[in-house]
Write an enzyme that holds these catalytic residues in place. Sequence first.
Site, PDB file in Angstrom:
ATOM      1  N   ASN A   7       0.870  -1.179   0.000  1.00  0.00           N
ATOM      2  CA  ASN A   7       0.000   0.000   0.000  1.00  0.00           C
ATOM      3  C   ASN A   7       0.911   1.236   0.000  1.00  0.00           C
ATOM      4  O   ASN A   7       1.456   1.596   1.038  1.00  0.00           O
ATOM      5  CB  ASN A   7      -0.892  -0.013   1.250  1.00  0.00           C
ATOM      6  CG  ASN A   7      -1.732   1.244   1.356  1.00  0.00           C
ATOM      7  OD1 ASN A   7      -1.884   1.986   0.379  1.00  0.00           O
ATOM      8  ND2 ASN A   7      -2.285   1.492   2.541  1.00  0.00           N
ATOM      9  N   LYS A   9       0.049   4.186  -0.290  1.00  0.00           N
ATOM     10  CA  LYS A   9      -0.677   5.372   0.190  1.00  0.00           C
ATOM     11  C   LYS A   9      -0.480   6.517  -0.827  1.00  0.00           C
ATOM     12  O   LYS A   9      -0.371   6.251  -2.024  1.00  0.00           O
ATOM     13  CB  LYS A   9      -0.215   5.756   1.593  1.00  0.00           C
ATOM     14  CG  LYS A   9      -0.154   4.544   2.539  1.00  0.00           C
ATOM     15  CD  LYS A   9      -0.003   4.901   3.966  1.00  0.00           C
ATOM     16  CE  LYS A   9       0.224   3.632   4.773  1.00  0.00           C
ATOM     17  NZ  LYS A   9      -0.020   3.783   6.181  1.00  0.00           N
ATOM     18  N   HIS A  89      -9.657   0.847   4.958  1.00  0.00           N
ATOM     19  CA  HIS A  89      -8.368   1.121   5.609  1.00  0.00           C
ATOM     20  C   HIS A  89      -8.600   2.115   6.747  1.00  0.00           C
ATOM     21  O   HIS A  89      -9.427   3.022   6.633  1.00  0.00           O
ATOM     22  CB  HIS A  89      -7.380   1.683   4.579  1.00  0.00           C
ATOM     23  CG  HIS A  89      -5.977   1.756   5.104  1.00  0.00           C
ATOM     24  ND1 HIS A  89      -5.564   2.767   5.922  1.00  0.00           N
ATOM     25  CD2 HIS A  89      -4.912   0.925   4.937  1.00  0.00           C
ATOM     26  CE1 HIS A  89      -4.280   2.558   6.243  1.00  0.00           C
ATOM     27  NE2 HIS A  89      -3.865   1.447   5.656  1.00  0.00           N
ATOM     28  N   GLU A  91      -7.037   4.620   7.689  1.00  0.00           N
ATOM     29  CA  GLU A  91      -6.876   6.041   7.324  1.00  0.00           C
ATOM     30  C   GLU A  91      -8.135   6.557   6.633  1.00  0.00           C
ATOM     31  O   GLU A  91      -8.493   7.741   6.777  1.00  0.00           O
ATOM     32  CB  GLU A  91      -5.618   6.215   6.447  1.00  0.00           C
ATOM     33  CG  GLU A  91      -4.350   6.074   7.287  1.00  0.00           C
ATOM     34  CD  GLU A  91      -3.117   5.619   6.535  1.00  0.00           C
ATOM     35  OE1 GLU A  91      -3.107   5.651   5.297  1.00  0.00           O
ATOM     36  OE2 GLU A  91      -2.156   5.214   7.213  1.00  0.00           O
ATOM     37  N   GLU A 160      -5.569  -5.135  10.752  1.00  0.00           N
ATOM     38  CA  GLU A 160      -4.647  -4.014  10.910  1.00  0.00           C
ATOM     39  C   GLU A 160      -4.986  -3.237  12.180  1.00  0.00           C
ATOM     40  O   GLU A 160      -5.809  -2.301  12.138  1.00  0.00           O
ATOM     41  CB  GLU A 160      -4.752  -3.081   9.705  1.00  0.00           C
ATOM     42  CG  GLU A 160      -4.354  -3.728   8.393  1.00  0.00           C
ATOM     43  CD  GLU A 160      -3.707  -2.726   7.466  1.00  0.00           C
ATOM     44  OE1 GLU A 160      -2.611  -3.004   6.989  1.00  0.00           O
ATOM     45  OE2 GLU A 160      -4.291  -1.654   7.242  1.00  0.00           O
ATOM     46  N   GLY A 166       1.735   2.556  10.707  1.00  0.00           N
ATOM     47  CA  GLY A 166       2.578   3.725  10.485  1.00  0.00           C
ATOM     48  C   GLY A 166       3.212   4.260  11.758  1.00  0.00           C
ATOM     49  O   GLY A 166       3.705   5.383  11.791  1.00  0.00           O
ATOM     50  N   SER A 205       3.100  -1.818  10.527  1.00  0.00           N
ATOM     51  CA  SER A 205       4.540  -1.678  10.761  1.00  0.00           C
ATOM     52  C   SER A 205       5.317  -2.972  10.515  1.00  0.00           C
ATOM     53  O   SER A 205       6.237  -3.303  11.270  1.00  0.00           O
ATOM     54  CB  SER A 205       4.794  -1.154  12.180  1.00  0.00           C
ATOM     55  OG  SER A 205       4.221   0.127  12.340  1.00  0.00           O
TER      56      SER A 205
END
Length: 245
Positions: A7, A9, A89, A91, A160, A166, A205
Amino acid sequence: MPYLIANWKMNLPPEGIDAYMATVGAAEPGDVTIVVCPPFPFLRTLGACGAGVCVGAQNCSDQQSGAFTGEVAPSMLRRSGADFVILGHSERRTLFHENDALIARKLSLALETGLTPVLCIGEDLRVRDSGQVSRFLADQIKVAAVDALASGEKVILAYEPIWAIGTGRNASGAMVAETLVEIRAALERFWPAAHARAPILYGGSVTPDNVDDLVEHGTIDGFLVGGASLDARKFLAIHAGLRRG
Ligand code: PEP
């Protein structure tokens, strides 16, 4: 069959797309399916690299056409060469306020359009610290139990934990293994039987340094990788770890 999904991003690999795809495409795939998810405008570019790597999008609309400025329909992603789409996701959930109902509609439409959804679920630190992880994840799976799942088309789950994305702080292999058992139980309970063995990836991570601990328990079906996926060599080192596991 394990999956390794990059990903990017809203980033591009510093070495350039062609060099990145040449490096990743040269990997001995084994039985691992590699999927790279770039920002929308680069879907075609990746497909054209001919690197033997699958292409995915990072999001899609819950509508196929119409007055939805800035949105991209699942059918348009297919036409741009995407076979996969990341949905839900964290985010998207936190920064763009996507809720479970919207994500469920996207899941339906993606399945109907022939995309393989990579549905992200995961708890925040408050939920983990209060011991509610199992119930929280089961609820996320329950609300995503859309009618379109009855088709039996493949869906990939990505566990996740939000606190691990992150942040440089990954979940331990033992913690992930325990949580995956709970996710599997919820899938068996709330989704049609065809999905009982759906692949469940881990994301948060992941790096070449923690991949061995994560695969050690033998329950992970692959990884969704953000930061480390932008460096082709790190991504390949994770790939090698996944193959060792
Ligand atoms: C992700 O974006 O899905 C992700 C897991 O990011 P990172 O690997 O950087 O934590």
